[in-house]
Write a protein that holds these residues in place. Structure first.
Motif, PDB file in Angstrom:
ATOM      1  N   ARG A 196     -33.896  14.607   3.945  1.00  0.00           N
ATOM      2  CA  ARG A 196     -33.500  13.783   5.091  1.00  0.00           C
ATOM      3  C   ARG A 196     -32.316  14.378   5.839  1.00  0.00           C
ATOM      4  O   ARG A 196     -32.195  14.208   7.048  1.00  0.00           O
ATOM      5  CB  ARG A 196     -33.223  12.360   4.633  1.00  0.00           C
ATOM      6  CG  ARG A 196     -34.507  11.639   4.260  1.00  0.00           C
ATOM      7  CD  ARG A 196     -34.317  10.155   4.227  1.00  0.00           C
ATOM      8  NE  ARG A 196     -35.579   9.469   4.032  1.00  0.00           N
ATOM      9  CZ  ARG A 196     -35.754   8.172   4.197  1.00  0.00           C
ATOM     10  NH1 ARG A 196     -34.737   7.423   4.541  1.00  0.00           N
ATOM     11  NH2 ARG A 196     -36.921   7.622   4.009  1.00  0.00           N
ATOM     12  N   LYS A 224     -40.502  -4.153  -4.315  1.00  0.00           N
ATOM     13  CA  LYS A 224     -39.832  -3.937  -3.036  1.00  0.00           C
ATOM     14  C   LYS A 224     -39.583  -5.279  -2.371  1.00  0.00           C
ATOM     15  O   LYS A 224     -40.491  -6.085  -2.210  1.00  0.00           O
ATOM     16  CB  LYS A 224     -40.690  -3.059  -2.113  1.00  0.00           C
ATOM     17  CG  LYS A 224     -40.055  -2.830  -0.743  1.00  0.00           C
ATOM     18  CD  LYS A 224     -38.797  -2.010  -0.843  1.00  0.00           C
ATOM     19  CE  LYS A 224     -38.054  -1.933   0.470  1.00  0.00           C
ATOM     20  NZ  LYS A 224     -36.764  -1.250   0.349  1.00  0.00           N
ATOM     21  N   TYR A 245     -42.498   8.857  11.028  1.00  0.00           N
ATOM     22  CA  TYR A 245     -43.348   8.696   9.839  1.00  0.00           C
ATOM     23  C   TYR A 245     -43.952  10.025   9.378  1.00  0.00           C
ATOM     24  O   TYR A 245     -43.959  10.347   8.206  1.00  0.00           O
ATOM     25  CB  TYR A 245     -44.504   7.714  10.113  1.00  0.00           C
ATOM     26  CG  TYR A 245     -44.097   6.271  10.227  1.00  0.00           C
ATOM     27  CD1 TYR A 245     -42.776   5.868  10.129  1.00  0.00           C
ATOM     28  CD2 TYR A 245     -45.050   5.288  10.456  1.00  0.00           C
ATOM     29  CE1 TYR A 245     -42.415   4.539  10.253  1.00  0.00           C
ATOM     30  CE2 TYR A 245     -44.700   3.952  10.571  1.00  0.00           C
ATOM     31  CZ  TYR A 245     -43.387   3.587  10.479  1.00  0.00           C
ATOM     32  OH  TYR A 245     -43.031   2.274  10.599  1.00  0.00           O
ATOM     33  N   ILE A 275     -40.785  12.651   8.255  1.00  0.00           N
ATOM     34  CA  ILE A 275     -40.078  12.425   6.987  1.00  0.00           C
ATOM     35  C   ILE A 275     -41.032  12.531   5.788  1.00  0.00           C
ATOM     36  O   ILE A 275     -40.617  12.818   4.675  1.00  0.00           O
ATOM     37  CB  ILE A 275     -39.390  11.031   7.024  1.00  0.00           C
ATOM     38  CG1 ILE A 275     -38.284  11.023   8.072  1.00  0.00           C
ATOM     39  CG2 ILE A 275     -38.803  10.631   5.684  1.00  0.00           C
ATOM     40  CD1 ILE A 275     -37.127  11.931   7.777  1.00  0.00           C
ATOM     41  N   SER A 276     -42.319  12.296   6.043  1.00  0.00           N
ATOM     42  CA  SER A 276     -43.276  12.386   4.925  1.00  0.00           C
ATOM     43  C   SER A 276     -43.651  13.836   4.608  1.00  0.00           C
ATOM     44  O   SER A 276     -44.430  14.091   3.695  1.00  0.00           O
ATOM     45  CB  SER A 276     -44.542  11.579   5.250  1.00  0.00           C
ATOM     46  OG  SER A 276     -45.118  12.042   6.449  1.00  0.00           O
ATOM     47  N   GLY A 299     -42.320   8.516   0.787  1.00  0.00           N
ATOM     48  CA  GLY A 299     -40.879   8.723   0.931  1.00  0.00           C
ATOM     49  C   GLY A 299     -40.292   8.166   2.214  1.00  0.00           C
ATOM     50  O   GLY A 299     -39.254   8.639   2.681  1.00  0.00           O
ATOM     51  N   LEU A 300     -40.933   7.155   2.790  1.00  0.00           N
ATOM     52  CA  LEU A 300     -40.384   6.536   4.000  1.00  0.00           C
ATOM     53  C   LEU A 300     -39.544   5.313   3.670  1.00  0.00           C
ATOM     54  O   LEU A 300     -38.620   4.961   4.389  1.00  0.00           O
ATOM     55  CB  LEU A 300     -41.520   6.112   4.942  1.00  0.00           C
ATOM     56  CG  LEU A 300     -42.436   7.224   5.444  1.00  0.00           C
ATOM     57  CD1 LEU A 300     -43.640   6.653   6.157  1.00  0.00           C
ATOM     58  CD2 LEU A 300     -41.675   8.148   6.373  1.00  0.00           C
ATOM     59  N   VAL A 301     -39.899   4.669   2.577  1.00  0.00           N
ATOM     60  CA  VAL A 301     -39.239   3.441   2.138  1.00  0.00           C
ATOM     61  C   VAL A 301     -38.943   3.621   0.660  1.00  0.00           C
ATOM     62  O   VAL A 301     -39.713   4.273  -0.052  1.00  0.00           O
ATOM     63  CB  VAL A 301     -40.200   2.237   2.385  1.00  0.00           C
ATOM     64  CG1 VAL A 301     -39.782   1.015   1.623  1.00  0.00           C
ATOM     65  CG2 VAL A 301     -40.296   1.919   3.871  1.00  0.00           C
ATOM     66  N   TRP A 302     -37.833   3.077   0.217  1.00  0.00           N
ATOM     67  CA  TRP A 302     -37.484   3.229  -1.205  1.00  0.00           C
ATOM     68  C   TRP A 302     -37.659   1.910  -1.948  1.00  0.00           C
ATOM     69  O   TRP A 302     -37.304   0.850  -1.444  1.00  0.00           O
ATOM     70  CB  TRP A 302     -36.035   3.705  -1.357  1.00  0.00           C
ATOM     71  CG  TRP A 302     -35.753   4.975  -0.612  1.00  0.00           C
ATOM     72  CD1 TRP A 302     -34.804   5.143   0.349  1.00  0.00           C
ATOM     73  CD2 TRP A 302     -36.416   6.245  -0.731  1.00  0.00           C
ATOM     74  NE1 TRP A 302     -34.836   6.430   0.834  1.00  0.00           N
ATOM     75  CE2 TRP A 302     -35.814   7.139   0.178  1.00  0.00           C
ATOM     76  CE3 TRP A 302     -37.461   6.716  -1.520  1.00  0.00           C
ATOM     77  CZ2 TRP A 302     -36.216   8.458   0.332  1.00  0.00           C
ATOM     78  CZ3 TRP A 302     -37.862   8.038  -1.372  1.00  0.00           C
ATOM     79  CH2 TRP A 302     -37.237   8.894  -0.457  1.00  0.00           C
ATOM     80  N   ASN A 330     -30.736   6.709   2.387  1.00  0.00           N
ATOM     81  CA  ASN A 330     -31.247   5.504   1.718  1.00  0.00           C
ATOM     82  C   ASN A 330     -31.884   4.512   2.677  1.00  0.00           C
ATOM     83  O   ASN A 330     -32.174   3.388   2.298  1.00  0.00           O
ATOM     84  CB  ASN A 330     -30.107   4.832   0.951  1.00  0.00           C
ATOM     85  CG  ASN A 330     -29.664   5.689  -0.206  1.00  0.00           C
ATOM     86  OD1 ASN A 330     -30.468   6.106  -1.036  1.00  0.00           O
ATOM     87  ND2 ASN A 330     -28.385   6.029  -0.229  1.00  0.00           N
ATOM     88  N   LYS A 331     -32.065   4.944   3.898  1.00  0.00           N
ATOM     89  CA  LYS A 331     -32.607   4.014   4.902  1.00  0.00           C
ATOM     90  C   LYS A 331     -34.132   3.904   4.787  1.00  0.00           C
ATOM     91  O   LYS A 331     -34.822   4.910   4.597  1.00  0.00           O
ATOM     92  CB  LYS A 331     -32.236   4.526   6.302  1.00  0.00           C
ATOM     93  CG  LYS A 331     -32.517   3.542   7.417  1.00  0.00           C
ATOM     94  CD  LYS A 331     -32.060   4.116   8.746  1.00  0.00           C
ATOM     95  CE  LYS A 331     -32.395   3.195   9.883  1.00  0.00           C
ATOM     96  NZ  LYS A 331     -31.592   1.992   9.933  1.00  0.00           N
ATOM     97  N   ASP A 332     -34.638   2.691   4.903  1.00  0.00           N
ATOM     98  CA  ASP A 332     -36.092   2.483   4.982  1.00  0.00           C
ATOM     99  C   ASP A 332     -36.515   2.681   6.424  1.00  0.00           C
ATOM    100  O   ASP A 332     -35.930   2.075   7.316  1.00  0.00           O
ATOM    101  CB  ASP A 332     -36.451   1.048   4.557  1.00  0.00           C
ATOM    102  CG  ASP A 332     -36.281   0.833   3.064  1.00  0.00           C
ATOM    103  OD1 ASP A 332     -36.235   1.832   2.322  1.00  0.00           O
ATOM    104  OD2 ASP A 332     -36.196  -0.336   2.649  1.00  0.00           O
ATOM    105  N   VAL A 333     -37.508   3.522   6.635  1.00  0.00           N
ATOM    106  CA  VAL A 333     -37.931   3.732   8.027  1.00  0.00           C
ATOM    107  C   VAL A 333     -39.353   3.206   8.252  1.00  0.00           C
ATOM    108  O   VAL A 333     -40.052   2.920   7.331  1.00  0.00           O
ATOM    109  CB  VAL A 333     -37.859   5.225   8.445  1.00  0.00           C
ATOM    110  CG1 VAL A 333     -36.451   5.716   8.361  1.00  0.00           C
ATOM    111  CG2 VAL A 333     -38.779   6.086   7.592  1.00  0.00           C
TER     112      VAL A 333
END
Lengths: 313, 253
Positions: B92, A13, B83, B86-87, A59-62, B250-253
């Motif tokens: 989404r 990452k 957080y 979405i988890s 599943g918060l960040v890819w 595809n956004k990182d949160v």
């Protein structure tokens, strides 16, 4: 053979700055396996990539490269998330909801029926002592109360795997005690727990295995009893009423001499040196207050491995 | 159930937003004060009251959509409440749709409140409503659906301030797209004409939803026109929501 709860393969990452420039990699080929029913401590200093790993699993960040899976499901598959309960570091909830409403909301997100949500509330409010604050708004909750609610939310769907990011961070001793007891209970219930922590004493008490992350890579992993050498690092001899010339003579073979609360402390590298020193003290009519072998702690190990890992990279 | 849970929560959160009440109060004041401007226009008092009342519903509704909408996703990320959501086992797009539905439910309530107040005021002043009044309010709401979808898209992309500036600019521009095809004679037949015409057809023409002028002036509007505009608005809204989910996926949160 137990099932694999968490598996990552060559996980990479790299975040981007606001200007779109690539930053140094946060994770650089992380491969990791956590088995079902394990309590796994995920260690590493700040910025090592612990939270990023946890966010990828939840599943918060890819990830940019590599694979991450939960009980065989990819982290992009929502079936993976149905098996996970996640507690972020410093959990935040809607301030205008009460704990009961909060849990009901997350129960709905899990797809639970009204009866299942009520049953779960009864169990969790009892377990986490939420009944007294059931109808108070989250606004104004202390850190400890939020953490209890955070645990309730993470456990709302009775998940097989709990992923906890710094669950003891910022808590007072009572709060830490509560978290530690809860984790021991989860271990008894054969839940899989994956958690990051800086409080190594607590990690030592609850973990079956630990993994150590250094610069985005897994530097070491294994059972604590295998990782810690448990060899005696030194032997501390605390003395009293010993003439100064004897102390000066002993200090030539001691690693370190310093004033302790109970008297003068002499640290020796071996039992033989410490025993010889004790005999000399008795012969000179001095007193030995204590003679303590000091073994390697997780903290010593952590510091040593960090230094090794950073030196190697 | 998941989308409904997020929508209900969004509604509950948005209804606590002070900006909403501020804009709603200004909207109602604007409707009621339309009589003052009505006095100034000799003989056209009712027309001005109807015109300003419906314009107020449109403008203040749009301001609510923009200021609450551009905060919707951003605030969840900023306050980290996202957080634990979405988890959960949700897709989404369900989150985006839930947020969107929560806000448009709120907008339905605010539009209804302003619409009823405006209707009562027009009747009190001696005017008449007719079906076209309700169609005008319905099309205003339909325009707000589109503006909200754009606000949600921007909310998943950028900060609320920048998002609000972009959406408001697009809102103003969307009402004036007619100038793109109303070009000077010397530009006709050039590439520029084709380019401007292409932009005209791509951008939504928001003035299509404004039939309150026709209502105020007593001009008939066919129901088919209203229905086609609703289809037109629904297509743009669907496209914007699709883009919002694509960005957020595809956004990182």
């Amino acid at each position: 053979m137990s099932e694999i709860a968490i598996e990552t393969k060559s996980l990479c990452k790299r975040y981007r700055s606001h200007l779109g420039m690539g930053l140094p990699p946060t994770l650089d080929g992380l491969s990791l396996r956590v088995h079902e029913h394990e309590v796994f401590g995920f260690l590493g200093k700040n910025g090592a990539g612990k939270t990023t790993t946890i966010k990828i699993l939840c599943g918060l960040v890819w990830q940019n490269q590599g694979e991450a899976s939960i009980f065989g499901y990819s982290n992009r598959d929502k079936r993976a998330r149905s098996l996970v309960g996640y507690l972020p570091e410093n959990p935040y909830f809607y301030e205008y909801l009460t704990p009961r409403e909060t849990l009901d909301f997350y129960g709905k997100l899990n797809g639970d029926t009204v009866a299942a949500r009520n049953k779960r509330w009864d169990y969790l409010s009892e377990l986490l002592d939420l009944s007294d604050i059931a109808n108070q708004r989250v606004r104004g909750f202390s850190k400890g109360m939020r953490q209890r609610l955070g645990f309730a939310v993470a456990m709302a769907g009775d998940p097989r795997l709990l992923i906890l990011d710094e669950p003891m961070s910022g808590l007072d001793p009572m709060g830490r005690h509560m978290v530690r007891d809860l984790m021991l209970r989860l271990r008894e219930e054969k839940k899989t727990v994956f958690f990051s922590s800086h409080i190594l004493g607590d990690v030592e008490q609850v973990c079956d295995r630990v993994g150590m992350l250094v610069n985005g890579k897994l530097h070491r992993e294994g059972a604590l009893q295998d990782l810690l050498t448990r060899e005696t690092l030194r032997v501390d001899v605390v003395t009293r009423d010993v003439p100064e010339d004897t102390i000066a003579e002993l200090s030539t073979s001691a690693q370190r001499v310093y004033d302790a609360d109970e008297g003068v402390c002499l640290s020796f590298s071996s039992h033989d040196d410490a025993d010889a020193a004790a005999r000399k003290i008795y012969a000179g009519s001095g007193r030995v207050v204590s003679l303590t072998p000091i073994a390697e702690t997780l903290e010593d190990y952590f510091v040593r491995q960090q230094e090794d890992g950073e030196g190697a990279s | 159930m998941r989308i409904r849970a997020i929508a209900a929560n969004t509604y509950r959160e948005a209804i606590r937003d002070k900006v909403l009440y501020l804009l709603l109060i200004f909207g109602i004041i604007s409707i009621v004060s339309s009589r003052i401007l009505g006095y100034m226009s000799i003989g056209d008092e009712l027309k001005i009251i109807a015109d300003i009342s419906l314009a107020s519903i449109s403008i203040f509704g749009a301001l609510i959509a923009v200021f609450v909408g551009t905060n919707l996703v951003y605030k969840e990320i900023d306050k980290r409440t996202i957080y634990t959501i979405i988890s959960r086992p949700i897709d989404r797009y369900e989150f985006i749709l839930g947020k969107y539905l929560g806000l448009i439910t709120l907008l339905a309530v605010t539009t209804l409140v302003m619409g009823i107040i405006s209707a009562l005021y027009i009747v009190m002043m001696g005017g008449s409503l007719g079906v076209i009044y309700f169609e005008a309010v319905l099309l205003i709401y339909w325009k707000l659906l589109l503006v909200t979808a754009f606000s949600v898209l921007l909310s998943s992309l950028t900060s609320p301030v920048l998002g609000a500036i972009i959406v408001l600019s697009a809102y103003v521009f969307g009402h004036g797209t007619g100038i793109l095809i109303d070009i000077p004679v010397d530009m006709q037949g050039t590439y520029m004409e084709s380019l401007l015409a292409a932009i005209y057809f791509v951008l939504p023409n928001l003035s299509n939803f404004d039939i309150w002028k026709e209502y105020a002036n007593g001009i008939e509007i066919s129901h088919t026109y209203v229905v086609w505009n609703m289809v037109y608005g629904a297509l743009y809204t669907a496209l914007l929501l699709y883009l919002a989910t694509l960005v957020f996926e595809n956004k990182d949160v």
